[in-house]
Design a protein around this motif. Sequence first.
Motif, PDB file in Angstrom:
ATOM      1  N   ASN A 150     -48.221   6.123 -12.704  1.00 25.85           N
ATOM      2  CA  ASN A 150     -49.092   7.013 -11.937  1.00 25.85           C
ATOM      3  C   ASN A 150     -50.404   6.302 -11.641  1.00 25.85           C
ATOM      4  N   ASN A 151     -50.476   5.709 -10.447  1.00 24.76           N
ATOM      5  CA  ASN A 151     -51.734   5.098 -10.008  1.00 24.76           C
ATOM      6  C   ASN A 151     -52.416   5.950  -8.938  1.00 24.76           C
ATOM      7  N   ASN A 152     -51.966   7.208  -8.836  1.00 30.46           N
ATOM      8  CA  ASN A 152     -52.549   8.190  -7.911  1.00 30.46           C
ATOM      9  C   ASN A 152     -52.618   7.660  -6.488  1.00 30.46           C
ATOM     10  N   GLY A 153     -51.449   7.266  -5.987  1.00 28.99           N
ATOM     11  CA  GLY A 153     -51.417   6.853  -4.590  1.00 28.99           C
ATOM     12  C   GLY A 153     -50.390   5.779  -4.317  1.00 28.99           C
ATOM     13  N   GLY A 154     -50.455   5.240  -3.105  1.00 27.27           N
ATOM     14  CA  GLY A 154     -49.485   4.243  -2.662  1.00 27.27           C
ATOM     15  C   GLY A 154     -49.960   2.842  -2.967  1.00 27.27           C
ATOM     16  N   GLY A 155     -49.546   2.319  -4.113  1.00 27.18           N
ATOM     17  CA  GLY A 155     -50.001   1.002  -4.546  1.00 27.18           C
ATOM     18  C   GLY A 155     -49.610  -0.120  -3.611  1.00 27.18           C
ATOM     19  N   ILE A 156     -48.462   0.011  -2.939  1.00 24.48           N
ATOM     20  CA  ILE A 156     -48.008  -1.082  -2.080  1.00 24.48           C
ATOM     21  C   ILE A 156     -48.955  -1.309  -0.905  1.00 24.48           C
ATOM     22  N   PHE A 157     -49.627  -0.229  -0.454  1.00 23.00           N
ATOM     23  CA  PHE A 157     -50.546  -0.388   0.676  1.00 23.00           C
ATOM     24  C   PHE A 157     -51.792  -1.173   0.289  1.00 23.00           C
ATOM     25  N   GLU A 158     -52.104  -1.210  -1.011  1.00 26.00           N
ATOM     26  CA  GLU A 158     -53.244  -1.998  -1.471  1.00 26.00           C
ATOM     27  C   GLU A 158     -53.020  -3.492  -1.240  1.00 26.00           C
ATOM     28  N   MET A 159     -51.736  -3.877  -1.051  1.00 26.55           N
ATOM     29  CA  MET A 159     -51.416  -5.284  -0.853  1.00 26.55           C
ATOM     30  C   MET A 159     -51.453  -5.684   0.618  1.00 26.55           C
ATOM     31  N   LEU A 160     -51.727  -4.726   1.507  1.00 29.66           N
ATOM     32  CA  LEU A 160     -51.689  -4.992   2.944  1.00 29.66           C
ATOM     33  C   LEU A 160     -53.102  -5.145   3.510  1.00 29.66           C
ATOM     34  N   PRO A 161     -53.267  -5.801   4.651  1.00 30.31           N
ATOM     35  CA  PRO A 161     -54.597  -5.999   5.238  1.00 30.31           C
ATOM     36  C   PRO A 161     -55.358  -4.700   5.494  1.00 30.31           C
ATOM     37  N   ILE A 162     -54.643  -3.596   5.740  1.00 31.84           N
ATOM     38  CA  ILE A 162     -55.318  -2.331   6.053  1.00 31.84           C
ATOM     39  C   ILE A 162     -56.157  -1.839   4.870  1.00 31.84           C
ATOM     40  N   ALA A 163     -55.887  -2.352   3.651  1.00 34.67           N
ATOM     41  CA  ALA A 163     -56.630  -1.912   2.468  1.00 34.67           C
ATOM     42  C   ALA A 163     -58.115  -2.233   2.572  1.00 34.67           C
ATOM     43  N   LYS A 164     -58.472  -3.190   3.424  1.00 32.38           N
ATOM     44  CA  LYS A 164     -59.875  -3.584   3.582  1.00 32.38           C
ATOM     45  C   LYS A 164     -60.641  -2.630   4.499  1.00 32.38           C
ATOM     46  N   PHE A 165     -59.940  -1.678   5.094  1.00 32.83           N
ATOM     47  CA  PHE A 165     -60.574  -0.787   6.069  1.00 32.83           C
ATOM     48  C   PHE A 165     -60.572   0.645   5.545  1.00 32.83           C
ATOM     49  N   ASP A 166     -61.688   1.059   4.971  1.00 38.13           N
ATOM     50  CA  ASP A 166     -61.799   2.416   4.438  1.00 38.13           C
ATOM     51  C   ASP A 166     -63.137   3.015   4.867  1.00 38.13           C
ATOM     52  N   PRO A 167     -63.176   4.122   5.633  1.00 41.58           N
ATOM     53  CA  PRO A 167     -61.986   4.804   6.153  1.00 41.58           C
ATOM     54  C   PRO A 167     -61.266   3.940   7.202  1.00 41.58           C
ATOM     55  N   PRO A 168     -59.982   4.279   7.436  1.00 40.58           N
ATOM     56  CA  PRO A 168     -59.197   5.452   7.015  1.00 40.58           C
ATOM     57  C   PRO A 168     -58.264   5.201   5.825  1.00 40.58           C
ATOM     58  N   PHE A 169     -58.408   4.029   5.121  1.00 40.21           N
ATOM     59  CA  PHE A 169     -57.359   3.623   4.178  1.00 40.21           C
ATOM     60  C   PHE A 169     -57.027   4.673   3.122  1.00 40.21           C
ATOM     61  N   GLU A 170     -58.020   5.142   2.391  1.00 40.77           N
ATOM     62  CA  GLU A 170     -57.719   5.966   1.222  1.00 40.77           C
ATOM     63  C   GLU A 170     -57.044   7.281   1.608  1.00 40.77           C
ATOM     64  N   GLU A 171     -57.480   7.882   2.700  1.00 45.05           N
ATOM     65  CA  GLU A 171     -56.899   9.171   3.084  1.00 45.05           C
ATOM     66  C   GLU A 171     -55.507   9.041   3.680  1.00 45.05           C
TER      67      GLU A 171
END
Length: 573
Positions: free
Chosen positions: A484-505
């Motif tokens: 339980n890491n409270n979310g989609g861990g695989i997306f943290e490995m993608l370039p979009i993870a550097k863009f928040d918003p909208p990443f976390e939501e």
Amino acid sequence: MLVAYKNVNQLWAFVLTETLKRLGLTCAVICPGSRSTPLTVAFAQQVPDIEAISILDERSAAFFALGVAKATKRPVALVCTSGTAGANFYPAVIEAKESRVPLLVLTTDRPPELRDCHSGQTIDQVKLYGSYPNWQTELALPSANMEMLAYLRQMVIYAWERMQISTPGVVHLNIPFRDPLAPVPDGTDFQFDPEEFFTAVTNTISTPYSLLPTPPAWQNCDRGVIIAGVAQPQNPENYCRAIAKLSQTLQWPVLAEGLSPLRNYADLNPYLISTYDLILRNQQLAKQLAPEMVIQVGDMPTSKELRTWLNATQPQRWVIDPSNQNLDPLHGKTTHLRISVDTLDIRGSDDQNSPSEYLQNWCIAEAKVRAAVDQTLTKMEDLFEGKAAWLLSQILPPETPFFIANSMPVRDVEYFWRPNNLRVRTYFNRGANGIDGTLSTALGIAHRQQSSVMLTGDLALLHDTNGFLIRNKFVGHLTIVLINNNGGGIFEMLPIAKFDPPFEEFFGTPQDIDFAQLCATYGVQHELITSWEELQGKLNPLPTQGIRVLELQTNRKADAKWRQENLGKFGHC
């Protein structure tokens, strides 16, 4: 002996289910509904020869059936009523097709005169699943005469064959019924002799078996590798022995995907390479280890590093797999051999050569990287989610059925699953690689099998919590190791993870669920695990009954940072 029938639907459903029983069907998963009444009653009357399991949610039921078929390696029937019920089978139908699992989908329907006139619970069910079934048809309306019953018998026999030859998959029969649906007299008065009628129904499924000599080009190459890809073979030990024999005859290393049984039969092959993804992150080493020839057994592994390496080096490739599918997503210089690896006639010379420098370089790299990974994870006390896969590879009871969820769990198994001799039986839904049906598939795999374990993230489990409704029908035990890491861990490995918003939501999508409360709602045991020692104590031995969730709460962003900083370092050891 003559048997009399007073209801045409009851007669029709009996012939259908009796034919399936004699062909070898042992399990039918049935969803509640009215139009399917004749089939439901007929399957219930076939108990105990055919286990009939009632499951409320159609999507969950379909994935449960998929799991049973995976574990038993036998076809499973799936029954539903008319309308959108059958549409909920669709994700599992896709997965069954892509992962080559035999499923017989029986959707019941209203008769033609009640279609296209706004009759309730009626949609177009003909070819409902597009091109995914191996075969699909609509049966004729039930009729009480010998010619039509013979037609029905033959359609069922043909469906049984098409599920399993040449490539296993889905067959869809759409089955219309007129009222009355319950087994009440409808004016029918028909007698026939079942024993005589079913004499010709036998389970004669067989596959051609002939040894194919190994191509001479293999014997003449000393810079070759064998890639053991994603596989759930009928007989894992025979499969592993065949690859080991090929490897030792050619003196080629075997790059074994985490989802290949080879990592759980490590004693059979001295040239097993489990850390190739980490090795190939070292660009200099990857260049030195470039192969001239590659034999790929089964599907391409998950590893992106491996695919990039193969694209860059462009070796001659041979794909060994008995299916009729194209298993080369890289579109390389590829020859498909449509056979099983254990039907290769592998003959080496009497004088085995000493390992080549190329093979030795692979084995040296494997030893160094494996030692570095093991040393690092042994010392790690934090609840890093990747360590769960590494620890499970060493502590599960022998031959445990083990289901691996998609997204990060399947990749952590690829990175960290340590070779062992435990004969653990790994399962997964890597046909379409989705997270739908994760829990239901795992329960199907565990049903009436040895106590089983599932490794999953929180989103994959939440996507299929209706699977917990199966608990009262489920026979056996399933332990769910929940990361339980409270979310989609695989997306943290993608370039979009550097863009928040909208990443976390929109990508991280934290759900903030209290899993203890969720499990209590379904009557499922829940335990919060706070140390690796505690997890180890809970997994060997395993309970024998029920469903249990062992939750490890991890830090999604810290785990992603650890992977980014450390995975590349291992290859430079």
